[in-house]
Motif scaffolding. Structure first.
Motif, PDB file in Angstrom:
ATOM      1  N   MET A  75       0.828  -1.219   0.000  1.00 61.73           N
ATOM      2  CA  MET A  75       0.000   0.000   0.000  1.00 61.73           C
ATOM      3  C   MET A  75       0.855   1.259   0.000  1.00 61.73           C
ATOM      4  SD  MET A  75      -3.371   0.125   2.344  1.00 61.73           S
ATOM      5  CE  MET A  75      -4.905  -0.616   1.812  1.00 61.73           C
ATOM      6  N   THR A  76       0.510   2.192  -0.832  1.00 65.64           N
ATOM      7  CA  THR A  76       1.260   3.457  -0.846  1.00 65.64           C
ATOM      8  C   THR A  76       0.848   4.304   0.357  1.00 65.64           C
ATOM      9  OG1 THR A  76      -0.443   4.564  -2.113  1.00 65.64           O
ATOM     10  CG2 THR A  76       1.286   3.456  -3.365  1.00 65.64           C
ATOM     11  N   ASP A  77       1.605   5.361   0.591  1.00 63.59           N
ATOM     12  CA  ASP A  77       1.286   6.270   1.702  1.00 63.59           C
ATOM     13  C   ASP A  77      -0.130   6.824   1.566  1.00 63.59           C
ATOM     14  OD1 ASP A  77       3.699   5.886   2.742  1.00 63.59           O
ATOM     15  OD2 ASP A  77       4.523   7.893   2.321  1.00 63.59           O
ATOM     16  N   ARG A  78      -0.442   7.187   0.307  1.00 62.02           N
ATOM     17  CA  ARG A  78      -1.749   7.785   0.074  1.00 62.02           C
ATOM     18  C   ARG A  78      -2.861   6.783   0.383  1.00 62.02           C
ATOM     19  NH1 ARG A  78      -3.681  10.622  -5.513  1.00 62.02           N
ATOM     20  NH2 ARG A  78      -3.057   8.620  -6.373  1.00 62.02           N
ATOM     21  N   GLU A  79      -2.664   5.557  -0.031  1.00 62.42           N
ATOM     22  CA  GLU A  79      -3.670   4.524   0.249  1.00 62.42           C
ATOM     23  C   GLU A  79      -3.808   4.278   1.751  1.00 62.42           C
ATOM     24  OE1 GLU A  79      -3.198   2.149  -4.008  1.00 62.42           O
ATOM     25  OE2 GLU A  79      -2.097   1.487  -2.249  1.00 62.42           O
ATOM     26  N   GLU A  80      -2.660   4.313   2.460  1.00 63.30           N
ATOM     27  CA  GLU A  80      -2.690   4.164   3.921  1.00 63.30           C
ATOM     28  C   GLU A  80      -3.552   5.254   4.548  1.00 63.30           C
ATOM     29  OE1 GLU A  80      -1.085   1.991   5.868  1.00 63.30           O
ATOM     30  OE2 GLU A  80       0.517   1.089   4.655  1.00 63.30           O
ATOM     31  N   LYS A  81      -3.320   6.485   4.063  1.00 59.69           N
ATOM     32  CA  LYS A  81      -4.052   7.630   4.624  1.00 59.69           C
ATOM     33  C   LYS A  81      -5.547   7.505   4.371  1.00 59.69           C
ATOM     34  CE  LYS A  81      -0.623  11.259   4.585  1.00 59.69           C
ATOM     35  NZ  LYS A  81      -0.016  12.180   3.618  1.00 59.69           N
ATOM     36  N   ILE A  82      -5.893   7.135   3.146  1.00 58.92           N
ATOM     37  CA  ILE A  82      -7.313   6.980   2.807  1.00 58.92           C
ATOM     38  C   ILE A  82      -7.931   5.890   3.679  1.00 58.92           C
ATOM     39  CG2 ILE A  82      -8.955   6.403   0.976  1.00 58.92           C
ATOM     40  CD1 ILE A  82      -6.874   7.402  -1.043  1.00 58.92           C
ATOM     41  N   SER A  83      -7.207   4.785   3.809  1.00 57.84           N
ATOM     42  CA  SER A  83      -7.650   3.670   4.634  1.00 57.84           C
ATOM     43  C   SER A  83      -7.941   4.126   6.063  1.00 57.84           C
ATOM     44  CB  SER A  83      -6.529   2.635   4.693  1.00 57.84           C
ATOM     45  OG  SER A  83      -6.921   1.466   4.109  1.00 57.84           O
ATOM     46  N   GLU A  84      -6.990   4.880   6.598  1.00 58.48           N
ATOM     47  CA  GLU A  84      -7.103   5.373   7.961  1.00 58.48           C
ATOM     48  C   GLU A  84      -8.346   6.256   8.123  1.00 58.48           C
ATOM     49  OE1 GLU A  84      -5.962   5.049  11.658  1.00 58.48           O
ATOM     50  OE2 GLU A  84      -4.915   4.096   9.965  1.00 58.48           O
ATOM     51  N   LEU A  85      -8.525   7.169   7.164  1.00 56.73           N
ATOM     52  CA  LEU A  85      -9.672   8.074   7.207  1.00 56.73           C
ATOM     53  C   LEU A  85     -10.987   7.300   7.128  1.00 56.73           C
ATOM     54  CD1 LEU A  85      -8.521  11.007   4.906  1.00 56.73           C
ATOM     55  CD2 LEU A  85      -9.112  11.169   7.321  1.00 56.73           C
ATOM     56  N   ILE A  86     -11.033   6.339   6.229  1.00 59.81           N
ATOM     57  CA  ILE A  86     -12.270   5.563   6.085  1.00 59.81           C
ATOM     58  C   ILE A  86     -12.556   4.800   7.376  1.00 59.81           C
ATOM     59  CG2 ILE A  86     -13.393   3.662   4.848  1.00 59.81           C
ATOM     60  CD1 ILE A  86     -12.018   4.534   2.322  1.00 59.81           C
ATOM     61  N   LYS A  87     -11.489   4.226   7.971  1.00 59.39           N
ATOM     62  CA  LYS A  87     -11.646   3.496   9.228  1.00 59.39           C
ATOM     63  C   LYS A  87     -12.295   4.390  10.289  1.00 59.39           C
ATOM     64  CE  LYS A  87      -7.986   0.526   9.163  1.00 59.39           C
ATOM     65  NZ  LYS A  87      -6.585   0.214   9.504  1.00 59.39           N
ATOM     66  N   ASN A  88     -11.795   5.621  10.371  1.00 60.62           N
ATOM     67  CA  ASN A  88     -12.319   6.541  11.374  1.00 60.62           C
ATOM     68  C   ASN A  88     -13.746   6.990  11.090  1.00 60.62           C
ATOM     69  OD1 ASN A  88      -9.850   6.399  12.579  1.00 60.62           O
ATOM     70  ND2 ASN A  88      -9.084   8.293  11.632  1.00 60.62           N
TER      71      ASN A  88
END
Lengths: 143, 319
Positions: free
Chosen positions: B1-14
């Motif tokens: 996963m790229t950094d951007r995908e990690e960030k999106i993932s994190e946001l969606i999780k929240n």
């Protein structure tokens, strides 16, 4: 016998309050008019969906004329203001699809303007006769 | 996963607790095909991707989920559809959580297909301005601009116009605006009868699958669509050119002043009919007449839903 011109198929959408009245006035006053126009009476020019025009043209009409009350004189006070926007957009759009924009006009004629109605019909009918019958679409298969 | 995908993932999780589900982008069957990803729970996020192949306009789904609380990942162009839907009162802003992705363009699979056999792609990556596609027996490098979808070449909204969270830095528009209506202007150099024949030829291929309408984020009538209604009976089921042309005319007219130029109609066309041209012509007319672009301003009114007593640019013919 003089050569008779073949009648064109022209559809007219006329608002009940002004233009239909105007056409009636022209008739009552016995103004000579061409007979190519088939009139469809609608409550207001705002009732005219651009699809009416498109459908008529695609179904083989040689020309379509929409006529309503003059702006500010609409029986429903603002119907023709909406119509003006829609019909202007349509008029500019038709040539992109290969339809001659001169086959469609919109204008304003009030109930008292019998004379003007006569001019409008005569001029539009002449315009359509000059354009000739509308070209027919044909399926092209290159598959 | 790229950094951007990690960030999106994190946001969606929240955000997942605040919504029924999230619409994002997910891995498809190969590296160049991405599919819309519906995230209901955290484990769905394993498939999440965000790359140059995320071509879909996820906002197209919003019309089908009107009363649900939905999260959505949008690019710049997609966000215009969201704005337009909110503006017309078709969806409720309070029911939406929007993650905006600044975007520098997406790949047109059709363009890629013309350049190489894409049936066995094993790897795809982007290096600065080039795109590298690997298959089992070759590796090809392309200029990114040669593969981008047309709409990206004149993109004026790389950064979403509406969002709750923005992932990454704002991008200033850098593409030439003049290109926007180039496809239209080129067409207009031709004579009227050439255009007439052009559309007869192109639209003859139409198989009436209605994909263009189904994918359109602004085609919100769904089952009430006049293309399928028997009453009024606007078009018949006959397979002839008149009906096929009529379909496109209806679509264009119903989108006047509402089309957000996402180009999805043309992308999904299985017969490769250039129908985006028709939409762009309509957009050009609306811009000329009313100085208006759809899906930019939440407070604006679509130009055909309103009027001016004295129209600045409409010169009615005096007959």
């Amino acid at each position: 016998m003089a050569e008779e011109k073949k009648e064109a198929k022209i559809v007219g959408f006329l608002c009940n309050w002004c233009s239909y009245g105007g056409a009636d006035t022209a008739g009552v006053s016995r103004f000579k008019q061409p007979t190519d126009l088939r009139i469809i009476r609608v409550p207001c020019s705002g009732r005219v969906d651009p699809l009416f025009v498109v459908k008529a043209l695609e179904s083989g009409a040689d020309g379509v004329l929409v006529s309503g009350c003059h702006p500010r004189d609409c029986h429903y006070s603002e119907g023709n203001f909406y119509a003006r926007r829609r019909l202007e957009v349509l008029k500019r759009f038709l040539p992109f699809m290969g339809i001659d924009p001169n086959r469609f006009e919109y204008t304003w004629v009030s109930a008292s303007e019998g004379q003007r109605w006569q001019q409008v019909v005569t001029k539009f009918t002449e315009q359509i006769h000059n354009l000739g019958p509308a070209p027919k679409r044909e399926e092209k298969s290159d598959r | 996963m790229t950094d951007r995908e990690e960030k999106i993932s994190e946001l969606i999780k929240n955000e997942l607790n605040n919504v029924d589900f999230f619409i994002a982008y997910g891995r498809g069957y190969d590296p160049i095909h991405v599919k819309p990803l519906f995230v209901y729970e955290e484990k769905d996020l394993d498939d999440l991707v965000m790359n140059i192949f995320c071509v879909h306009n996820n906002a197209s789904y919003l019309k089908t989920v009107k009363d649900k609380k939905v999260g959505i990942v949008v690019k710049g162009c997609d966000s215009r559809a969201v704005v337009q839907l909110i503006q017309e009162g078709l969806i409720n802003r309070d029911n939406l959580r929007i993650i905006g992705i600044p975007c520098t363009g997406v790949i047109s699979i059709k363009k890629l297909k013309e350049k190489m056999d894409i049936s066995r792609v094993t790897e795809a990556k982007v290096e600065s301005d080039s795109v590298i596609i690997k298959t089992s027996d070759e590796e090809k490098r392309f200029e990114k601009d040669d593969l981008l979808a047309d709409k990206c070449l004149w993109c004026q909204y790389p950064t979403p116009v509406i969002y709750d969270h923005l992932v990454g830095e704002t991008i200033e528009p850098s593409r030439p605006k003049e290109l926007e209506y180039k496809i239209v202007e080129e067409m207009e150099k031709e004579d009227l009868n050439v255009r007439f024949e052009y559309w007869n030829k192109e639209l003859s291929r139409c198989i009436r699958c209605y994909a263009c309408r189904n994918v359109c984020p602004m085609c919100v009538c769904q089952d009430q669509c006049v293309m399928e209604s028997r009453n009024p009976h606007w078009i018949s089921l006959k397979s002839n050119i008149t009906e096929k042309v009529m379909i496109q005319l209806i679509h264009a007219i119903h989108l006047a002043g509402r089309c957000v130029s996402c180009g999805e109609c043309e992308r999904v066309c299985p017969m490769d009919i250039p129908i985006f041209k028709i939409k762009q012509k309509m957009n050009q007319i609306v811009e000329e007449l009313f100085d208006y672009k759809a899906g930019i301003d939440l407070e604006a009114t679509p130009p055909l839903y309103t009027f001016q007593v004295e129209e600045a640019k409409i010169k009615e013919r005096e007959w």
